[in-house]
Design an enzyme around this catalytic site. Structure first.
Site, short mmCIF file in Angstrom:
data_model
loop_
_atom_site.label_atom_id
_atom_site.label_comp_id
_atom_site.label_asym_id
_atom_site.label_seq_id
_atom_site.Cartn_x
_atom_site.Cartn_y
_atom_site.Cartn_z
N SER A 1 -43.32 58.79 -15.99
CA SER A 1 -43.64 58.41 -14.63
C SER A 1 -42.47 58.81 -13.74
O SER A 1 -41.46 59.32 -14.22
CB SER A 1 -43.87 56.90 -14.54
OG SER A 1 -42.62 56.25 -14.60
N LYS A 2 -42.63 58.51 -12.46
CA LYS A 2 -41.59 58.90 -11.50
C LYS A 2 -40.24 58.26 -11.83
O LYS A 2 -39.20 58.77 -11.43
CB LYS A 2 -42.02 58.51 -10.09
CG LYS A 2 -43.24 59.29 -9.62
CD LYS A 2 -43.05 59.86 -8.21
CE LYS A 2 -44.11 60.87 -7.84
NZ LYS A 2 -45.39 60.27 -7.46
N ARG A 3 -40.27 57.14 -12.55
CA ARG A 3 -39.02 56.49 -12.97
C ARG A 3 -38.13 57.46 -13.74
O ARG A 3 -36.91 57.36 -13.74
CB ARG A 3 -39.33 55.33 -13.91
CG ARG A 3 -39.42 53.98 -13.28
CD ARG A 3 -39.63 52.90 -14.33
NE ARG A 3 -40.76 53.19 -15.20
CZ ARG A 3 -40.67 53.43 -16.50
NH1 ARG A 3 -39.50 53.42 -17.09
NH2 ARG A 3 -41.76 53.67 -17.21
N GLY B 1 -37.86 60.63 -13.27
CA GLY B 1 -37.50 61.82 -12.49
C GLY B 1 -38.78 62.48 -12.01
O GLY B 1 -39.83 61.86 -11.96
#
Ligand code: GLU
Length: 489
Positions: free
Chosen positions: A254-256, A258
């Site tokens: 996920s965006k966590r 990167g």
């Protein structure tokens, strides 16, 4: 054996995701290997979430990756890449056919009625399934509802099935679905537009798709789709559902972790060939002891049945390492391309003008040479080379540590030495530095570190003497003098 036809069917509701590109790549490899076709189909039936900008961005990413799609004439539609919104007539035709075959029926239930059913199921703590109320409506009832202005949606009949639905997945093997977990689901909305599971089946059939490689989240759609193939007496394609991609911490990517959009990697100056090579190592890995493959080897060697069930890790560190391997090769083989890549990044950072003269390109090529192996991705040109394109900006910690009163006379003496140095060349520059230190009776390091901070603003970076040569006498001397003043306090 019939020709293999695969497809990738993104919805233009966001940028192309790493997982989507990976999926598309495996479909593409599989098709290319057998001389088959790879189809790109834009599933834009959800008009509220689909945008032209996302569609364009998806094409742009595919072009960048070098994943090409068929543009030939389709069965009963315009040429590819295909858009579901341009194929509405086909869905209407097959919706009618499903009704005629008794496999689909109109549903007049309102949103409120369906909500009430759902709430009742919740209260009784049972999983919700549509009651089938509209299946039992007589023609008169239907006519009355139509006359009252109700517009029906269309539901596929599923609940009459008694036999388990078996999915033979190339990666997962046999997966059995009990029909009581499915319900009569909506295939056409009351406004006449087709829903995913329906348009998807019609298209896969008409486009002659033989194999579907897709994300595991679609495994639960497969039995629903199989019911439709059966109802229309069509042969379903072979399916293969890929495992879920994880980040380095083994949680779903996920965006966590990167960037998750292909576009972001493109903009950071990753190379498409490195990204594709990396994809090949995700859940497949052609050979145990090898990491680097060229595309033709991947095309020849791809085996979908060798794709593992274990979730692959999208590890940025490894991808960046692999990109560095490709970058070094590219610097040897096609320096111009690396120049273009870095120019683009420097231009976006406002460090180079929009149009480059041949001199600027030549200078950038020399900067790339000096940055050397530190350039793993295009973006690395900024931390390791921005000072070639703009005035020096001292990192506060670097300045505090090295631009001290003790270093001021050394920096001044070095500036004087470089001002008269001829030729202004790496070896001579190094010699000059050593002489300044010898005269002052200090170790060379007492000047090397302050000089680096003076010239680059930083404590680490490319070789000091190479970068000094490339900066040129005037800039080097000016920066050393300025730093000396600052150091003197
Ligand atoms: N439009 C669907 C998606 O983007 C396609 C799924 C499929 O490959 O069948 O997830």
């Amino acid at each position: 054996m019939s020709t293999i036809r695969t497809r990738f069917a993104p919805s233009p509701t966001g940028y192309l995701h790493i997982g989507g590109a990976w999926t598309a790549f495996f479909n593409w490899l599989f098709a290319r290997q057998s001389g088959g076709a790879f189809i790109l189909r834009i599933e834009d039936t959800d008009r509220s979430r689909s945008t032209q900008a996302y569609e364009d961005a998806i094409f742009q990413d595919f072009r960048w990756l070098g994943i090409t799609w068929e543009e030939g004439p389709d069965v009963g539609g315009p040429v590819g890449p295909y858009r579901q919104t341009e194929r509405a007539d086909l869905y209407t035709r097959y919706a009618r056919e499903l009704v005629e075959r008794g496999a689909a029926y109109p549903c007049y239930c309102t949103a409120e009625e369906l909500d009430a059913e759902r709430r009742q199921a919740e209260a009784q703590r049972r999983p919700y399934r549509y009651s089938g109320r509209c299946l039992r409506r007589s023609a008169q009832e239907q006519a009355a509802l139509e006359a009252a202005g109700r517009r029906p949606s269309l539901r596929l009949r599923v609940t009459h099935l008694r036999e388990p639905i078996v999915v033979d997945d190339l990666i997962r093997g046999r997966v059995v679905f009990e029909p009581e977990h499915l319900d009569d689901y909506i295939i056409v909305r009351s406004d006449g537009t087709a829903l995913y599971n329906f348009a998807n089946v019609v298209d896969d059939h008409l486009m002659g798709v033989t194999h579907i490689i897709r994300a595991s989240e679609h495994l639960s759609n497969t039995p629903k789709q199989l019911v439709m193939y059966q109802a229309l007496e069509w042969t379903p394609p072979v399916v293969a559902h890929l495992p879920v991609i994880l980040g380095a911490d083994r949680r779903k990517l996920s965006k966590r972790h990167g960037a998750t959009a292909v576009r972001d990697y493109r903009l950071q100056g990753y190379l498409p060939e490195a990204l594709l090579n990396f994809f090949a190592l995700m859940a497949w890995h052609p050979e145990a002891e090898r990491e680097v493959y060229d595309l033709n080897e991947l095309i020849a060697g791809f085996r979908v049945e060798e794709v593992g069930l274990a979730s692959p890790i999208f590890g940025l560190e490894k991808l960046t390492w692999l990109n560095g391997v490709y970058m070094r090769r590219l610097i040897e083989a096609d320096l111009d391309r690396v120049v273009g890549l870095c120019a683009d990044i420097l231009q976006r950072a406002g460090l180079l003008p929009g149009t480059l003269t041949p001199e600027m390109r030549g200078y950038l090529a020399r900067v790339i040479g000096v940055v050397g192996d530190r350039l793993k991705i295009g973006q690395d040109i900024i931390p390791y080379g921005d000072f070639f394109f703009k005035d020096v900006a001292y990192e506060p910690a670097a300045s505090a540590q090295y631009l001290t009163p003790a270093s001021a006379p050394l920096l001044r003496a070095y500036a004087d030495a470089l001002a008269g140095l001829e030729p202004f060349q790496r070896m001579a520059i190094e010699q000059a530095l050593r002489e300044v230190c010898a005269r002052a009776g200090v170790d060379a390091r007492a000047l090397i570190h302050p000089a680096r901070v003076a010239l680059t603003g930083k404590t680490a970076g490319p070789g000091l003497f190479e970068l000094t040569e490339l900066l040129g006498r005037d800039r080097a001397v000016e920066r050393l003098r300025r730093a000396a003043e600052r150091a003197a306090g």
